[in-house]
Motif scaffolding. Structure first.
Motif, PDB file in Angstrom:
ATOM      1  N   GLN A 152     -54.546 -25.607 -14.810  1.00  0.00           N
ATOM      2  CA  GLN A 152     -54.120 -24.245 -14.537  1.00  0.00           C
ATOM      3  C   GLN A 152     -52.615 -24.080 -14.737  1.00  0.00           C
ATOM      4  OE1 GLN A 152     -55.527 -23.230 -10.622  1.00  0.00           O
ATOM      5  NE2 GLN A 152     -57.648 -23.018 -11.283  1.00  0.00           N
ATOM      6  N   ASN A 195     -65.351 -31.053 -17.229  1.00  0.00           N
ATOM      7  CA  ASN A 195     -65.600 -29.673 -16.787  1.00  0.00           C
ATOM      8  C   ASN A 195     -64.303 -28.860 -16.785  1.00  0.00           C
ATOM      9  OD1 ASN A 195     -68.312 -30.178 -16.462  1.00  0.00           O
ATOM     10  ND2 ASN A 195     -68.182 -30.529 -14.255  1.00  0.00           N
ATOM     11  N   SER A 198     -63.330 -28.033 -20.330  1.00  0.00           N
ATOM     12  CA  SER A 198     -64.226 -27.040 -20.921  1.00  0.00           C
ATOM     13  C   SER A 198     -63.820 -25.615 -20.585  1.00  0.00           C
ATOM     14  CB  SER A 198     -65.668 -27.286 -20.453  1.00  0.00           C
ATOM     15  OG  SER A 198     -66.125 -28.552 -20.890  1.00  0.00           O
ATOM     16  N   GLU A 199     -63.000 -25.444 -19.550  1.00  0.00           N
ATOM     17  CA  GLU A 199     -62.537 -24.121 -19.153  1.00  0.00           C
ATOM     18  C   GLU A 199     -61.165 -23.772 -19.723  1.00  0.00           C
ATOM     19  OE1 GLU A 199     -64.403 -21.885 -17.595  1.00  0.00           O
ATOM     20  OE2 GLU A 199     -65.988 -23.391 -17.799  1.00  0.00           O
ATOM     21  N   LYS A 204     -62.206 -23.690 -25.312  1.00  0.00           N
ATOM     22  CA  LYS A 204     -63.329 -22.759 -25.387  1.00  0.00           C
ATOM     23  C   LYS A 204     -63.323 -21.984 -26.701  1.00  0.00           C
ATOM     24  CE  LYS A 204     -64.477 -20.489 -21.630  1.00  0.00           C
ATOM     25  NZ  LYS A 204     -64.393 -19.645 -20.417  1.00  0.00           N
TER      26      LYS A 204
END
Length: 231
Positions: A152, A195, A198-199, A204
């Motif tokens: 993030q 995971n 993947s975000e 993406k």
């Protein structure tokens, strides 16, 4: 005279090696021209730029070709020295990241041998694959000293991109071969890592659609197996 900072990428849309390069270019903010190659009818330029392996990806920077995805990623960091950086600046951390990339390549090789072996050999080789992943799950904690990875507030780097290229489309492999490459209960850190990746928007955006990848895999697999059997 060569055009200053002219960047071209010869690739093939389904290649995980090309995906690595596309993601790295995107993260580094490097604009480039993409040339899609037909690997059954390779262009003269591709053969000229990579006469040794005759494979993609090939990055062409100001007319000079660089082949092999791992080498390309390191080159991007060295040629474009502004942040974000793909590799850590600390020499020891760079060495550790390179080590783990090499190790995950071994894991990927073990998986490939298992998927294409058939019969009892598949079971034995899958056990070898699981054992190699056990080592990774246990020891790669040193890279993630703050716990499960999050992107993030930071951009993924070299190790992240390489790891994703091996496991980011594991759902395609599961649907084609019936094998779950990352069992969440057995590999919680590796699973949380993939995971989180993947975000990431760049991942993406650039990852080909699952149905298209699955269709391509089912089309090329019989041809590969026939070729392998004939050797």
């Amino acid at each position: 005279m060569r055009e200053e900072n002219s960047v071209k990428l010869h690739g093939m849309w389904a290649s995980p090696y090309v995906l690595r390069t596309k993601i790295a270019l995107k993260i580094k903010g490097i604009e480039y021209e993409y040339i899609e190659e037909d690997l059954s009818n390779k262009s003269d330029l591709l053969l000229q730029y990579n006469p040794v392996n005759k494979q993609v990806p090939v990055l062409v920077h100001n007319g000079l070709p660089i082949a092999e995805s791992m080498i390309i990623l390191e080159y991007l960091d060295e040629a474009w020295t502004d942040p974000p950086y793909l590799l850590p600046k600390d020499p020891y951390l760079r060495a550790k990241h390179r080590f783990w990339v090499t190790y995950f390549q071994q894991v990927s090789d073990a998986l490939g041998q298992a998927l294409l072996a058939g019969g009892k050999a598949t079971e034995d080789r899958m056990n070898d694959y699981w054992k190699k992943l056990d080592v990774a799950e246990d020891l790669i904690k040193e890279i993630f000293s703050d716990g499960a990875p999050s992107f993030q507030d930071s951009k993924p780097g070299y190790l992240d991109i390489m790891f994703y290229s091996y496991f980011g489309t594991s759902d395609v492999v599961k649907e084609c071969f019936g094998i779950d490459l990352l069992i969440a209960g057995r590999y919680p850190l590796l699973t949380s890592w993939i995971n989180a990746l993947s975000e990431v928007p760049e991942f993406k955006e650039l990852t080909p659609p699952k149905d298209k990848l699955l269709q391509n895999l089912r089309a090329v697999l019989p041809k590969y197996m026939s070729k392998k059997a004939a050797e």
